[in-house]
Design a protein around this motif. Structure first.
Motif, PDB file in Angstrom:
ATOM      1  N   MET A  68       0.836  -1.209   0.000  1.00 38.97           N
ATOM      2  CA  MET A  68       0.000   0.000   0.000  1.00 38.97           C
ATOM      3  C   MET A  68       0.868   1.256   0.000  1.00 38.97           C
ATOM      4  O   MET A  68       0.564   2.234  -0.703  1.00 38.97           O
ATOM      5  N   LEU A  69       1.939   1.233   0.776  1.00 36.53           N
ATOM      6  CA  LEU A  69       2.811   2.408   0.850  1.00 36.53           C
ATOM      7  C   LEU A  69       3.582   2.627  -0.445  1.00 36.53           C
ATOM      8  O   LEU A  69       3.850   3.765  -0.833  1.00 36.53           O
ATOM      9  N   VAL A  70       3.927   1.541  -1.126  1.00 38.54           N
ATOM     10  CA  VAL A  70       4.610   1.674  -2.425  1.00 38.54           C
ATOM     11  C   VAL A  70       3.653   2.280  -3.446  1.00 38.54           C
ATOM     12  O   VAL A  70       4.042   3.143  -4.245  1.00 38.54           O
ATOM     13  N   GLU A  71       2.382   1.844  -3.422  1.00 38.48           N
ATOM     14  CA  GLU A  71       1.384   2.436  -4.322  1.00 38.48           C
ATOM     15  C   GLU A  71       1.228   3.928  -4.066  1.00 38.48           C
ATOM     16  O   GLU A  71       1.000   4.708  -4.990  1.00 38.48           O
ATOM     17  N   ASP A  72       1.350   4.315  -2.802  1.00 34.76           N
ATOM     18  CA  ASP A  72       1.177   5.722  -2.435  1.00 34.76           C
ATOM     19  C   ASP A  72       2.277   6.621  -2.976  1.00 34.76           C
ATOM     20  O   ASP A  72       2.075   7.833  -3.081  1.00 34.76           O
TER      21      ASP A  72
END
Length: 114
Positions: A68-72
């Motif tokens: 999720m943080l990489v997508e962000d």
């Protein structure tokens, strides 16, 4: 404040010299009867157990949070996940009912900084 070793020595001395009962020793030294029994059993107090925090509950979900943080990183600023939203998604998608907000928040803060 006296150390636990000194307390154990006092308890053992009082038991040996005065022959007091476990209950009387507990009352005199203001400790639990379990502590008195430990002192009578061994001169050295038992080692403390290492603290096991609640972060171990997060282990199976770390890859999902990291994803999720990489997508962000490519998303616009206003569309990035907050720690609350990450927790909500973990509960919805992965059934992470046992996680607390503070555990997720602390992990996200550290990972986001990297």
């Amino acid at each position: 404040m006296e150390s636990r070793v000194e307390l154990f020595a006092q308890i053992r001395r009082d038991a040996r010299v005065e022959g007091l009962s476990v209950r009387a020793l507990a009352a005199r030294h203001k400790v639990h009867r379990r502590t008195v029994r430990q002192a009578l059993e061994s001169a050295a107090p038992p080692e403390r157990k290492p603290r096991r925090g609640v972060a171990w509950r997060l282990e199976p979900f770390k890859p999902a949070i990291d994803a999720m943080l990489v997508e962000d990183t490519t998303a616009p600023r206003k569309q990035r996940h907050t720690a609350r939203r990450i927790l909500a998604r973990l509960i919805e998608e992965h059934g992470a009912e046992e996680l607390s907000y503070s555990t997720v928040r602390d992990y996200v803060r550290v990972r986001r900084a990297r």
